[in-house]
Design a protein around this motif. Structure first.
Motif, PDB file in Angstrom:
ATOM      1  N   VAL A 132      30.710  40.398  27.087  1.00 12.97           N
ATOM      2  CA  VAL A 132      30.368  41.411  28.075  1.00 12.97           C
ATOM      3  C   VAL A 132      30.654  42.783  27.500  1.00 12.97           C
ATOM      4  O   VAL A 132      31.705  42.999  26.880  1.00 12.97           O
ATOM      5  CB  VAL A 132      31.196  41.226  29.370  1.00 12.97           C
ATOM      6  N   VAL A 133      29.736  43.727  27.707  1.00  8.91           N
ATOM      7  CA  VAL A 133      29.987  45.108  27.330  1.00  8.91           C
ATOM      8  C   VAL A 133      30.049  45.942  28.608  1.00  8.91           C
ATOM      9  O   VAL A 133      29.170  45.861  29.465  1.00  8.91           O
ATOM     10  CB  VAL A 133      28.928  45.663  26.356  1.00  8.91           C
ATOM     11  N   VAL A 134      31.134  46.697  28.753  1.00  8.83           N
ATOM     12  CA  VAL A 134      31.334  47.579  29.903  1.00  8.83           C
ATOM     13  C   VAL A 134      31.207  49.016  29.413  1.00  8.83           C
ATOM     14  O   VAL A 134      31.987  49.450  28.556  1.00  8.83           O
ATOM     15  CB  VAL A 134      32.714  47.350  30.559  1.00  8.83           C
ATOM     16  N   CYS A 135      30.238  49.728  29.955  1.00  8.54           N
ATOM     17  CA  CYS A 135      29.989  51.109  29.531  1.00  8.54           C
ATOM     18  C   CYS A 135      30.796  52.052  30.411  1.00  8.54           C
ATOM     19  O   CYS A 135      30.486  52.241  31.586  1.00  8.54           O
ATOM     20  CB  CYS A 135      28.498  51.429  29.637  1.00  8.54           C
ATOM     21  N   GLY A 136      31.843  52.630  29.845  1.00 11.95           N
ATOM     22  CA  GLY A 136      32.719  53.534  30.586  1.00 11.95           C
ATOM     23  C   GLY A 136      34.059  52.899  30.880  1.00 11.95           C
ATOM     24  O   GLY A 136      34.114  51.765  31.382  1.00 11.95           O
TER      25      GLY A 136
ATOM     26  N   GLY B  34      38.470  35.073  31.015  1.00  8.44           N
ATOM     27  CA  GLY B  34      38.189  34.484  29.708  1.00  8.44           C
ATOM     28  C   GLY B  34      36.988  35.065  28.998  1.00  8.44           C
ATOM     29  O   GLY B  34      36.527  34.505  27.986  1.00  8.44           O
ATOM     30  N   SER B  35      36.446  36.168  29.483  1.00  8.81           N
ATOM     31  CA  SER B  35      35.305  36.795  28.813  1.00  8.81           C
ATOM     32  C   SER B  35      35.768  37.591  27.594  1.00  8.81           C
ATOM     33  O   SER B  35      36.910  38.061  27.523  1.00  8.81           O
ATOM     34  CB  SER B  35      34.564  37.722  29.773  1.00  8.81           C
ATOM     35  N   ILE B  36      34.853  37.748  26.652  1.00 10.74           N
ATOM     36  CA  ILE B  36      35.080  38.609  25.485  1.00 10.74           C
ATOM     37  C   ILE B  36      34.494  39.970  25.838  1.00 10.74           C
ATOM     38  O   ILE B  36      33.283  40.104  26.015  1.00 10.74           O
ATOM     39  CB  ILE B  36      34.400  38.035  24.228  1.00 10.74           C
ATOM     40  N   VAL B  37      35.339  40.980  25.987  1.00 11.37           N
ATOM     41  CA  VAL B  37      34.918  42.250  26.570  1.00 11.37           C
ATOM     42  C   VAL B  37      34.909  43.360  25.518  1.00 11.37           C
ATOM     43  O   VAL B  37      35.898  43.570  24.808  1.00 11.37           O
ATOM     44  CB  VAL B  37      35.844  42.653  27.738  1.00 11.37           C
TER      45      VAL B  37
ATOM     46  N   ILE C  29      26.240  39.980  29.131  1.00  8.23           N
ATOM     47  CA  ILE C  29      26.249  40.802  30.349  1.00  8.23           C
ATOM     48  C   ILE C  29      26.466  42.256  29.951  1.00  8.23           C
ATOM     49  O   ILE C  29      27.328  42.560  29.118  1.00  8.23           O
ATOM     50  CB  ILE C  29      27.372  40.360  31.316  1.00  8.23           C
ATOM     51  N   VAL C  30      25.690  43.152  30.566  1.00 11.66           N
ATOM     52  CA  VAL C  30      25.849  44.592  30.360  1.00 11.66           C
ATOM     53  C   VAL C  30      26.171  45.225  31.707  1.00 11.66           C
ATOM     54  O   VAL C  30      25.424  45.056  32.669  1.00 11.66           O
ATOM     55  CB  VAL C  30      24.578  45.230  29.770  1.00 11.66           C
ATOM     56  N   ILE C  31      27.295  45.966  31.783  1.00  9.08           N
ATOM     57  CA  ILE C  31      27.734  46.603  33.031  1.00  9.08           C
ATOM     58  C   ILE C  31      27.918  48.094  32.774  1.00  9.08           C
ATOM     59  O   ILE C  31      28.641  48.483  31.859  1.00  9.08           O
ATOM     60  CB  ILE C  31      29.062  45.997  33.524  1.00  9.08           C
ATOM     61  N   THR C  32      27.259  48.930  33.584  1.00  9.91           N
ATOM     62  CA  THR C  32      27.410  50.373  33.440  1.00  9.91           C
ATOM     63  C   THR C  32      28.304  50.907  34.558  1.00  9.91           C
ATOM     64  O   THR C  32      28.190  50.514  35.705  1.00  9.91           O
ATOM     65  CB  THR C  32      26.050  51.082  33.499  1.00  9.91           C
TER      66      THR C  32
END
Length: 598
Positions: A382-386, A402-405, A437-440
């Protein structure tokens, strides 16, 4: 002789006594293809009259008996089921102890008839919902607040085209269906239990009426929690008119309950862009009524008044704004010298930043993703933008699952915090091909542009946790070569010509309030802060606040926090006079200077 054989013979003797004839166990009969009157595919099919147990004195075995190694079978209750076609299909059962009991078929039929009659009495519109649900009243009354109780028969009719009145004959509102008011009232009552500070404020201040004469126009998410806030403002003396700040977050049943209670509400779930601005205009533009306070979430209401009705600001005492986007707009107006009334920045108050943004998003991000996609988080990239307060909450929740963030960030201080919290800081272009997963959550625009969307892997989930829908370039996806496929409410597949697809949630709008719910207790903190900010601006003597943007006074922040502590049975330590003198503080606070970073 084995125990099983003895038991079987004892059961046969008991059956003889009951029936008056020998009821010897009969081996299973396999019907022939030409046997009429027996369907070999139906285990419960009636026995034809020639083989009726009442005439032949034999009990019919279950045509599909369970395999048993015993040479003699114990008669089972299911194996001794009897049907007499001469007695309206009446059935008898032979219990395991050998007694015979008649099934109360007529009683069952009467119950079913009552149920059917009760069901038919209900409005035909409700009857159009899925019949897979239970027909009991309790089950039709239960539903998910996130999905928002919706009468499907009204989906094709715009509320703008309907004339509705509440029980008192008032029609100054526009909602989905006023008949849902009872459901909404129950939602509001549940929310009140989790909003202790707001209820305490209502109880303490309703006698003084600190908002008497206030005419508040609001544009926020219309949920059960907002309804508690609106009813609190009314109890404190204010008149309220309300619209929604998000086209997907309105709970229709709550809007109905508010309209039934006399509030002028203009909102429904699934508004169009045109509906959105129409509702805001209906709130503001009413002959003989002019607002003197604004409660905004996102700045759209403030923007509309500036654009269409600038003269209204002559009587408006102040603006209370709670979102990053709205506060940013206010600071722009202030810098340009166009802000003509005082404004309170609730978003950057400690109670909003640390509780609503952080703790709320820490829980609601998982809820929104799980409800819409049923995704499993363990092992997902998962990439979290911000990495502001919202980003911190999202990352903490996903890491715990357990996600790789991964984290993207422009601010070196927030970036260092991410690194120290154990997250890898990257550029979005470095991981866009591999993440699931992409989260902004930046509050910015064009964070995820078309180039990134083209390079995503098949099945990548894309969503936004910021207030505005500008972070994901959704407009670039509405092109002829891409196919949009609606999977479920607020879930779309966007399909490329080669078959690759991404999962877009809420069309790039705020995920948690569009697709799920947020914790009520956290919203109690924000709503109490908003109410106090309105009271402060409305009652402030002329000259205390100039035409600028202000933070909530520290003392009020601490007061909001203290109102919530009794919920946890928490006990504050009190300073002694000597300690207070040593620190240079008032024993009752404020306890931190304005520059303190919590």
């Amino acid at each position: 002789m084995s125990v099983q054989v003895v038991a079987a013979k004892m059961a046969e003797v008991e059956l003889k006594d009951v029936a008056g004839k020998d009821l010897a166990p009969v081996p299973p009969v396999t019907p022939k293809a030409d046997d009429k009157g027996v369907n070999k595919n139906e285990p419960g099919a009636a026995v034809p009259p020639s083989a009726s147990p009442t005439t032949e004195g034999t009990a019919r075995e279950d045509p599909f008996p369970a395999p048993s190694p015993n040479p003699v079978k114990m008669p089972q209750a299911s194996a001794m089921k009897r049907t007499d076609p001469q007695q309206n299909g009446g059935e008898a059962f032979v219990n395991s102890d050998g007694t015979v009991a008649e099934a109360p078929r007529m009683k069952k039929q009467i119950q079913f008839a009552d149920q059917k009659q009760e069901f038919n009495k209900r409005p035909t519109k409700i009857g159009r919902r899925s019949l897979s649900r239970s027909i009991s009243q309790s089950s039709t009354d239960s539903y998910s607040s996130a999905a928002s109780y919706t009468d499907s028969s009204d989906d094709e009719t715009s509320p703008r085209d309907k004339q509705q009145k509440n029980s008192k004959g008032n029609s100054d509102f526009c909602i989905k269906n006023i008949k849902q008011a009872d459901f909404g009232r129950r939602e509001i009552e549940i929310a009140e239990q989790e909003m202790p500070a707001l209820m305490a404020l209502r109880k303490r201040a309703q006698g003084e009426k600190p908002l008497a004469g206030a005419k508040v126009v609001g544009c926020t998410h219309i949920t059960a929690q907002t309804a508690v806030l609106m009813e609190t403002l009314a109890a404190l003396g204010a008149q309220c008119r309300w619209a929604a700040c998000n086209i997907y977050s309105t709970q229709n049943e709550v809007a109905a309950a508010l309209a039934e209670g006399g509030f002028s509400v203009f909102a429904w779930k699934g508004e169009s862009e045109d509906d959105f601005w129409w509702c805001i205009d209906r709130c503001v533009n009413l002959e003989g009524w002019q607002p003197n306070m604004i409660l905004d979430d996102g700045g759209d209401l403030t923007h509309w008044i500036y654009k269409k009705y600038p003269n209204m600001f002559k009587k408006i005492k102040g603006i209370v704004e709670e979102s990053v986007t709205g506060v940013h707009r206010l600071y722009q107006l202030s810098k340009a010298g166009k802000l003509c009334v005082p404004a309170m920045n609730v978003n950057d108050s400690v109670t909003k930043q640390k509780f609503d943004n952080l703790y709320c998003c820490r829980e609601s991000i998982l809820d929104g993703l799980k409800r819409t996609t049923d995704v499993m988080f363990g092992g997902k990239q998962v990439v979290v933008c911000g990495y502001g307060e919202v980003g911190k909450g999202c990352c903490a929740a996903l890491k715990a699952m357990g996600s790789i963030v991964y984290v993207t960030e422009i601010d070196p201080i927030c970036a260092l915090q991410a690194c120290m919290d154990g997250f890898r800081l990257v550029k979005l272009s470095e991981v866009i091909r591999q993440v699931d997963i992409v989260i902004t959550c930046t509050g910015n625009k064009n964070v995820v542009v078309r180039d990134y969307l083209d390079r995503m892997k098949n099945g990548c989930i894309v969503c936004n946790m910021g207030h505005s829908n500008t972070e994901i370039d959704v407009a670039s996806l509405r092109t002829p070569e891409l196919t949009w496929e609606r999977v479920r409410s607020q879930v779309d597949h966007v399909i490329w010509p080669d078959g690759k697809r991404i999962v877009l949630l809420a069309e790039g709008r705020l995920l948690n309030l569009s697709c799920s719910t947020v914790p009520t207790f956290v919203l109690s903190i924000t709503a109490t802060t908003q109410a106090l900010a309105l009271i402060e601006l409305y009652n402030a003597p002329e000259g205390r606040y100039k035409q600028d943007v202000y933070l909530l006074p520290k003392k009020m922040d601490e007061y909001v926090a203290s109102l919530h502590l009794p919920t946890f049975d928490a006990h504050l330590t009190e300073l002694t006079d000597e300690q207070a003198k040593y620190l240079g503080l008032n024993k009752n606070g404020p306890f931190k200077p304005n520059y303190y970073r919590y």
